[in-house]
Scaffold this active site. Sequence first.
Site, PDB file in Angstrom:
ATOM      1  N   TYR A 142       0.818  -1.213   0.000  1.00 58.96           N
ATOM      2  CA  TYR A 142       0.000   0.000   0.000  1.00 58.96           C
ATOM      3  C   TYR A 142       0.851   1.263   0.000  1.00 58.96           C
ATOM      4  O   TYR A 142       0.436   2.281  -0.536  1.00 58.96           O
ATOM      5  CB  TYR A 142      -0.925   0.025   1.230  1.00 58.96           C
ATOM      6  CG  TYR A 142      -2.216  -0.726   1.032  1.00 58.96           C
ATOM      7  CD1 TYR A 142      -2.208  -2.094   0.769  1.00 58.96           C
ATOM      8  CD2 TYR A 142      -3.443  -0.083   1.129  1.00 58.96           C
ATOM      9  CE1 TYR A 142      -3.393  -2.786   0.607  1.00 58.96           C
ATOM     10  CE2 TYR A 142      -4.625  -0.768   0.964  1.00 58.96           C
ATOM     11  CZ  TYR A 142      -4.598  -2.120   0.707  1.00 58.96           C
ATOM     12  OH  TYR A 142      -5.771  -2.802   0.540  1.00 58.96           O
ATOM     13  N   LYS A 192       3.912 -15.385   2.847  1.00 59.20           N
ATOM     14  CA  LYS A 192       4.143 -16.095   1.586  1.00 59.20           C
ATOM     15  C   LYS A 192       5.641 -16.367   1.522  1.00 59.20           C
ATOM     16  O   LYS A 192       6.359 -15.916   0.623  1.00 59.20           O
ATOM     17  CB  LYS A 192       3.632 -15.243   0.410  1.00 59.20           C
ATOM     18  CG  LYS A 192       3.638 -15.941  -0.928  1.00 59.20           C
ATOM     19  CD  LYS A 192       2.568 -17.020  -1.086  1.00 59.20           C
ATOM     20  CE  LYS A 192       2.708 -17.735  -2.423  1.00 59.20           C
ATOM     21  NZ  LYS A 192       1.808 -18.908  -2.547  1.00 59.20           N
ATOM     22  N   ASP A 224      -2.138 -18.493   0.745  1.00 63.66           N
ATOM     23  CA  ASP A 224      -3.117 -19.230  -0.076  1.00 63.66           C
ATOM     24  C   ASP A 224      -3.782 -20.328   0.740  1.00 63.66           C
ATOM     25  O   ASP A 224      -4.997 -20.532   0.670  1.00 63.66           O
ATOM     26  CB  ASP A 224      -2.483 -19.762  -1.375  1.00 63.66           C
ATOM     27  CG  ASP A 224      -1.140 -20.439  -1.162  1.00 63.66           C
ATOM     28  OD1 ASP A 224      -0.612 -20.396  -0.030  1.00 63.66           O
ATOM     29  OD2 ASP A 224      -0.614 -21.024  -2.126  1.00 63.66           O
ATOM     30  N   ASP A 248      -6.034  -7.357   3.882  1.00 67.61           N
ATOM     31  CA  ASP A 248      -7.169  -6.744   3.197  1.00 67.61           C
ATOM     32  C   ASP A 248      -8.056  -7.831   2.595  1.00 67.61           C
ATOM     33  O   ASP A 248      -9.279  -7.837   2.754  1.00 67.61           O
ATOM     34  CB  ASP A 248      -6.668  -5.797   2.102  1.00 67.61           C
ATOM     35  CG  ASP A 248      -7.806  -5.151   1.339  1.00 67.61           C
ATOM     36  OD1 ASP A 248      -8.769  -4.701   1.989  1.00 67.61           O
ATOM     37  OD2 ASP A 248      -7.742  -5.112   0.091  1.00 67.61           O
ATOM     38  N   ASP A 252     -11.968  -9.601   4.177  1.00 68.63           N
ATOM     39  CA  ASP A 252     -13.253  -9.657   3.456  1.00 68.63           C
ATOM     40  C   ASP A 252     -13.769 -11.090   3.439  1.00 68.63           C
ATOM     41  O   ASP A 252     -14.959 -11.341   3.622  1.00 68.63           O
ATOM     42  CB  ASP A 252     -13.111  -9.148   2.011  1.00 68.63           C
ATOM     43  CG  ASP A 252     -13.384  -7.649   1.896  1.00 68.63           C
ATOM     44  OD1 ASP A 252     -13.239  -6.934   2.916  1.00 68.63           O
ATOM     45  OD2 ASP A 252     -13.736  -7.189   0.787  1.00 68.63           O
TER      46      ASP A 252
END
Length: 362
Positions: A142, A192, A224, A248, A252
């Site tokens: 970001y 990751k 993942d 982020d 959701d």
Amino acid sequence: MATFHILLTPGDGIGPEVIEEATKVLAKVEGRFRHEFIYEEETIGGAALDKYGVALRPETVAKAKASRAVLFGAVGGPKWDNPQAQHRPEDAILGMRKQLGLFANLRPVKIYPAMIDQSSLKREVLEGTDMIVIRELTGGLYFGQPKKRWESATGRQSVDTLRYSEKEVERVLHVGFQLAQQRRKKLTSVDKANVLRTGQMWREIATEVSKQYPDVAVEHILVDAAAMYLLRRPTSFDVIVTENMFGDILTDEAAMLAGSMGMMPSASLGKRRKDGTGIGLYEPIHGSAPDIVGQKKANPLATILSAAMMLRLSLGLEEEAAVIESAVDGVINDGYRTPDIADATGHLVDTAKMGTLVAERI
Ligand code: IPM
Ligand code: MG
């Protein structure tokens, strides 16, 4: 009588509608517990773009810094959706986070037993789910530099930079471990590490920091796999800590476990004082929902629950926070529903009625 200064930034879309209901509930808290909340209000987001040409003015940031907390509605909408635009409504939330140093974003995911059938997952999978996702909020993709677009001989190019410093990773992990100690003592660090250098460093630091919290069980999982396990075994999570972009996306997904974004509060925190409180920004995670603006359909519970988090985490008012949360539980158990969480048996109510129902229980 204790007084507390709070900055309200209703923003765009349904933001003003839901903030209104949160202040309705807070007014009852003032009366019952003899506090005084002194509000200032600032225009942000698309509304500020129209009025001032920028989504977040330095004056607004200064007022936020002078307050105990910011109660934030939502920003954005189709009117300002031009991806080429120099200024965007989202600058307001990103600027607040960065300029107030709010590096830890807490997103609790709680399943209300009375609403379990609203989720797209099976009851057996969901029952008992109670986790909190901590998303690093001021680093990573970001904010990393370089971040730009340009034209080259072969066409358009663009770059965003995923960069983290040791300090940035450490401090958000500490927030996670401390929270895990107060909960079920399990922390899942998501990275990751099989591909990204930042991910390797993240895992290394998570392992080091974990040594300071021997009572907390740690698991490291790849992002993942985390996306998959959230659906397969949501009850296995207690505290999840992850970097900005992964957080982020995963939040959701996690919000959908509860059936609606309309129920999901959040807190964004920076450095804490000795007593554990400190400035924070509190917002519902649902966004501005332009499709239902002005239709009295918005669910104010996420904002009301964000206000509860504000009382607990920035004002140090634990009992008051708990009273709001149990008022929300009560309203849900009694079957009151805004359209986003409506079911066949409940009583359908509008935004203002939902706010009043919660306020009446304070
Ligand atoms: C969120 C939102 C924001 C983000 C947007 C509005 C910039 O999606 O708070 O999750 O990406 O952080
Ligand atoms: Mg998001």
